[in-house]
Design a protein around this motif. Structure first.
Motif, PDB file in Angstrom:
ATOM      1  N   GLY A 206       0.784  -1.231   0.000  1.00  0.00           N
ATOM      2  CA  GLY A 206       0.000   0.000   0.000  1.00  0.00           C
ATOM      3  C   GLY A 206       0.815   1.279   0.000  1.00  0.00           C
ATOM      4  N   PHE A 207       2.152   1.169  -0.004  1.00  0.00           N
ATOM      5  CA  PHE A 207       3.024   2.340  -0.072  1.00  0.00           C
ATOM      6  C   PHE A 207       3.560   2.515  -1.491  1.00  0.00           C
ATOM      7  CE2 PHE A 207       3.735   0.805   4.356  1.00  0.00           C
ATOM      8  CZ  PHE A 207       3.358   1.947   5.049  1.00  0.00           C
ATOM      9  N   ASP A 208       3.519   3.723  -2.002  1.00  0.00           N
ATOM     10  CA  ASP A 208       4.267   4.093  -3.204  1.00  0.00           C
ATOM     11  C   ASP A 208       5.505   4.841  -2.737  1.00  0.00           C
ATOM     12  OD1 ASP A 208       2.542   3.015  -5.128  1.00  0.00           O
ATOM     13  OD2 ASP A 208       1.251   4.777  -5.042  1.00  0.00           O
ATOM     14  N   ILE A 209       6.689   4.380  -3.136  1.00  0.00           N
ATOM     15  CA  ILE A 209       7.948   4.849  -2.570  1.00  0.00           C
ATOM     16  C   ILE A 209       8.848   5.375  -3.677  1.00  0.00           C
ATOM     17  CG2 ILE A 209       9.976   4.171  -1.218  1.00  0.00           C
ATOM     18  CD1 ILE A 209       8.189   1.803  -0.189  1.00  0.00           C
ATOM     19  N   THR A 210       9.401   6.567  -3.454  1.00  0.00           N
ATOM     20  CA  THR A 210      10.293   7.189  -4.434  1.00  0.00           C
ATOM     21  C   THR A 210      11.549   7.694  -3.727  1.00  0.00           C
ATOM     22  OG1 THR A 210       8.374   7.943  -5.713  1.00  0.00           O
ATOM     23  CG2 THR A 210      10.504   8.942  -6.234  1.00  0.00           C
ATOM     24  N   PRO A 211      12.745   7.271  -4.168  1.00  0.00           N
ATOM     25  CA  PRO A 211      13.967   7.842  -3.600  1.00  0.00           C
ATOM     26  C   PRO A 211      14.182   9.266  -4.117  1.00  0.00           C
ATOM     27  CG  PRO A 211      14.519   6.298  -5.337  1.00  0.00           C
ATOM     28  CD  PRO A 211      13.028   6.223  -5.168  1.00  0.00           C
ATOM     29  N   ILE A 212      14.760  10.119  -3.278  1.00  0.00           N
ATOM     30  CA  ILE A 212      15.050  11.499  -3.624  1.00  0.00           C
ATOM     31  C   ILE A 212      16.567  11.686  -3.539  1.00  0.00           C
ATOM     32  CG2 ILE A 212      14.642  13.918  -3.052  1.00  0.00           C
ATOM     33  CD1 ILE A 212      12.128  12.960  -1.494  1.00  0.00           C
ATOM     34  N   GLN A 213      17.225  11.844  -4.660  1.00  0.00           N
ATOM     35  CA  GLN A 213      18.687  11.990  -4.662  1.00  0.00           C
ATOM     36  C   GLN A 213      19.098  13.231  -3.880  1.00  0.00           C
ATOM     37  OE1 GLN A 213      20.664   9.858  -7.119  1.00  0.00           O
ATOM     38  NE2 GLN A 213      22.325  10.372  -5.708  1.00  0.00           N
ATOM     39  N   THR A 214      20.107  13.086  -3.004  1.00  0.00           N
ATOM     40  CA  THR A 214      20.605  14.205  -2.210  1.00  0.00           C
ATOM     41  C   THR A 214      22.110  14.339  -2.395  1.00  0.00           C
ATOM     42  OG1 THR A 214      20.847  12.776  -0.266  1.00  0.00           O
ATOM     43  CG2 THR A 214      18.802  14.019  -0.456  1.00  0.00           C
ATOM     44  N   LEU A 215      22.626  15.536  -2.092  1.00  0.00           N
ATOM     45  CA  LEU A 215      24.065  15.772  -2.111  1.00  0.00           C
ATOM     46  C   LEU A 215      24.611  15.589  -0.696  1.00  0.00           C
ATOM     47  CD1 LEU A 215      24.627  18.911  -4.381  1.00  0.00           C
ATOM     48  CD2 LEU A 215      25.186  16.540  -4.889  1.00  0.00           C
ATOM     49  N   HIS A 216      25.523  14.628  -0.541  1.00  0.00           N
ATOM     50  CA  HIS A 216      26.155  14.379   0.744  1.00  0.00           C
ATOM     51  C   HIS A 216      27.439  13.612   0.459  1.00  0.00           C
ATOM     52  CE1 HIS A 216      26.299  14.263   5.037  1.00  0.00           C
ATOM     53  NE2 HIS A 216      26.220  12.951   5.134  1.00  0.00           N
ATOM     54  N   ASP A 217      28.355  13.606   1.407  1.00  0.00           N
ATOM     55  CA  ASP A 217      29.627  12.929   1.159  1.00  0.00           C
ATOM     56  C   ASP A 217      29.506  11.436   1.462  1.00  0.00           C
ATOM     57  OD1 ASP A 217      29.356  13.341   3.857  1.00  0.00           O
ATOM     58  OD2 ASP A 217      31.414  14.034   4.191  1.00  0.00           O
ATOM     59  N   SER A 218      28.710  10.788   0.641  1.00  0.00           N
ATOM     60  CA  SER A 218      28.518   9.343   0.763  1.00  0.00           C
ATOM     61  C   SER A 218      28.404   8.767  -0.639  1.00  0.00           C
ATOM     62  CB  SER A 218      27.252   9.028   1.564  1.00  0.00           C
ATOM     63  OG  SER A 218      26.099   9.270   0.803  1.00  0.00           O
ATOM     64  N   ALA A 219      28.293   7.451  -0.717  1.00  0.00           N
ATOM     65  CA  ALA A 219      28.319   6.776  -2.007  1.00  0.00           C
ATOM     66  C   ALA A 219      27.184   7.212  -2.924  1.00  0.00           C
ATOM     67  CB  ALA A 219      28.275   5.263  -1.787  1.00  0.00           C
ATOM     68  N   ASP A 220      25.975   7.300  -2.397  1.00  0.00           N
ATOM     69  CA  ASP A 220      24.807   7.523  -3.257  1.00  0.00           C
ATOM     70  C   ASP A 220      23.616   7.842  -2.352  1.00  0.00           C
ATOM     71  OD1 ASP A 220      23.490   7.707  -5.652  1.00  0.00           O
ATOM     72  OD2 ASP A 220      23.482   5.556  -6.093  1.00  0.00           O
ATOM     73  N   SER A 221      23.641   8.991  -1.698  1.00  0.00           N
ATOM     74  CA  SER A 221      22.672   9.268  -0.644  1.00  0.00           C
ATOM     75  C   SER A 221      21.324   9.702  -1.212  1.00  0.00           C
ATOM     76  CB  SER A 221      23.205  10.345   0.306  1.00  0.00           C
ATOM     77  OG  SER A 221      23.372  11.572  -0.372  1.00  0.00           O
ATOM     78  N   CYS A 222      20.285   9.516  -0.407  1.00  0.00           N
ATOM     79  CA  CYS A 222      18.947   9.892  -0.849  1.00  0.00           C
ATOM     80  C   CYS A 222      18.048  10.164   0.346  1.00  0.00           C
ATOM     81  CB  CYS A 222      18.319   8.810  -1.733  1.00  0.00           C
ATOM     82  SG  CYS A 222      17.817   7.308  -0.846  1.00  0.00           S
ATOM     83  N   GLY A 223      16.951  10.824   0.081  1.00  0.00           N
ATOM     84  CA  GLY A 223      15.818  10.875   0.989  1.00  0.00           C
ATOM     85  C   GLY A 223      14.725  10.001   0.412  1.00  0.00           C
ATOM     86  N   TRP A 224      13.536  10.042   1.018  1.00  0.00           N
ATOM     87  CA  TRP A 224      12.449   9.173   0.561  1.00  0.00           C
ATOM     88  C   TRP A 224      11.121   9.912   0.591  1.00  0.00           C
ATOM     89  CZ3 TRP A 224      13.766   4.605  -1.483  1.00  0.00           C
ATOM     90  CH2 TRP A 224      15.007   4.058  -1.127  1.00  0.00           C
ATOM     91  N   ARG A 225      10.324   9.686  -0.436  1.00  0.00           N
ATOM     92  CA  ARG A 225       8.935  10.139  -0.496  1.00  0.00           C
ATOM     93  C   ARG A 225       8.049   8.905  -0.421  1.00  0.00           C
ATOM     94  NH1 ARG A 225       6.334  14.855  -3.240  1.00  0.00           N
ATOM     95  NH2 ARG A 225       4.119  14.364  -3.507  1.00  0.00           N
ATOM     96  N   ILE A 226       7.098   8.912   0.506  1.00  0.00           N
ATOM     97  CA  ILE A 226       6.249   7.753   0.756  1.00  0.00           C
ATOM     98  C   ILE A 226       4.792   8.191   0.669  1.00  0.00           C
ATOM     99  CG2 ILE A 226       5.612   5.990   2.444  1.00  0.00           C
ATOM    100  CD1 ILE A 226       8.478   6.361   3.598  1.00  0.00           C
ATOM    101  N   GLU A 227       4.026   7.529  -0.173  1.00  0.00           N
ATOM    102  CA  GLU A 227       2.630   7.906  -0.392  1.00  0.00           C
ATOM    103  C   GLU A 227       1.709   6.709  -0.160  1.00  0.00           C
ATOM    104  OE1 GLU A 227       1.867  10.463  -3.842  1.00  0.00           O
ATOM    105  OE2 GLU A 227       3.997  10.287  -4.325  1.00  0.00           O
ATOM    106  N   THR A 228       0.576   6.990   0.452  1.00  0.00           N
ATOM    107  CA  THR A 228      -0.527   6.036   0.518  1.00  0.00           C
ATOM    108  C   THR A 228      -1.737   6.704  -0.132  1.00  0.00           C
ATOM    109  OG1 THR A 228      -1.350   6.819   2.655  1.00  0.00           O
ATOM    110  CG2 THR A 228       0.362   5.109   2.690  1.00  0.00           C
ATOM    111  N   GLU A 229      -2.859   6.005  -0.153  1.00  0.00           N
ATOM    112  CA  GLU A 229      -4.060   6.614  -0.736  1.00  0.00           C
ATOM    113  C   GLU A 229      -4.492   7.839   0.051  1.00  0.00           C
ATOM    114  OE1 GLU A 229      -7.187   3.826  -1.150  1.00  0.00           O
ATOM    115  OE2 GLU A 229      -6.193   2.642  -2.715  1.00  0.00           O
ATOM    116  N   GLU A 230      -4.165   7.883   1.346  1.00  0.00           N
ATOM    117  CA  GLU A 230      -4.644   8.973   2.197  1.00  0.00           C
ATOM    118  C   GLU A 230      -3.617  10.073   2.421  1.00  0.00           C
ATOM    119  OE1 GLU A 230      -4.558   5.745   3.302  1.00  0.00           O
ATOM    120  OE2 GLU A 230      -6.630   5.226   2.772  1.00  0.00           O
TER     121      GLU A 230
END
Length: 265
Positions: free
Chosen positions: A108-132
């Motif tokens: 029931g979750f729609d999940i999208t990674p959000i690319q971020t700039l940080h001193d790591s290999a491949d960092s990201c944030g997350w967007r999480i959506e449900t119907e509500e």
């Protein structure tokens, strides 16, 4: 949807997202024991997690992951470079660690990674959506990019980084190289930058804000709230101002999306 910060800061980060259909853990930067105990207090069991989302491979985001994966078969998702790093670190669980696609769904979750700039290999944030509801998390970013804005704009609730007060950092005990790292585009977000991001998100519909990843040495909750709430009051009408709270370093903060959390100065 209910969001609980189990821990937030340089000593460890872990956030639980719950809905009627499932639950997601974002990062596992505290001990597996603390995570499982916290889940129990919140009515969850690690064995029943829908999935684990990892932002990047720094210790304060993954220190409890190896032990936690002995207690759950939940799939772990991260951007490719981080996923490869995790597979190398926990080879016995490599088949449990997946590359995050541009967008994917589970329980029931729609999940999208959000690319971020940080001193790591491949960092990201997350967007999480449900119907509500919609929730977004972005910490550990030196600068707010178009990718971050695109990923977070429109979420009802967001956990964003408000890491340091610039004056405290510059006058503080950190060595010059570390101050330079924190202030760089691949470092951490200041209170002032968090305030600008907060105003943009509020103007695009965000109703609740959680300030996270505060530095123990270079910030205080009162300074972060004063910077963000003061800027919101200065640039937005009352009707558009979101509620704002700080995530504690070691204690829980729970937000029911749609409920009111006061902006406490």
């Amino acid at each position: 949807m209910r969001v609980t910060s189990l821990a937030s800061g340089s000593t460890g980060n872990c956030t639980l997202v719950q809905s009627l259909s499932g639950s997601l853990l974002i990062d596992a930067g505290i001990s597996a024991r603390r995570i499982t105990q916290g889940l129990g207090l919140l009515g969850e069991d690690a064995r029943n997690l829908s999935g684990i989302l990892i932002t990047h491979e720094h210790t304060d985001h993954i220190s409890g992951l190896a032990v936690l994966l002995k207690r759950t078969a939940a799939p772990v998702y991260a951007l490719p470079a981080v996923a490869l790093c995790l597979r190398a670190m926990i080879p016995e669980k490599k088949e449990q660690i997946f590359f995050a696609e541009d967008n994917f769904s589970m329980d029931g979750f729609d999940i999208t990674p959000i690319q971020t700039l940080h001193d790591s290999a491949d960092s990201c944030g997350w967007r999480i959506e449900t119907e509500e509801d919609t929730f977004g998390l972005c910490t550990d970013l030196g600068v707010v990019t178009e990718e971050v804005l695109d990923g977070l704009c429109g979420v009802r609730c967001a956990l964003i980084e408000s890491n340091h007060d610039i004056d405290m950092l510059l006058r503080g005990p950190y060595p010059p190289y570390l101050k330079k790292r924190i202030l760089s585009d691949h470092g951490h977000l200041s209170n002032a930058a968090a305030a600008e991001l907060a105003a943009t998100l509020a103007a695009n519909g965000t109703e609740q804000l959680i300030l996270g990843h505060l530095s123990r040495h270079n910030n205080t909750p009162s300074k972060a709230l004063e910077a963000v709430c003061g800027h919101l009051e200065a640039c937005l009408p009352q009707v558009l101002r979101p509620t704002v709270a700080c995530a504690p370093e070691r204690e829980f903060l729970t937000v029911e999306i749609g409920d009111c959390v006061p902006c406490m100065l």
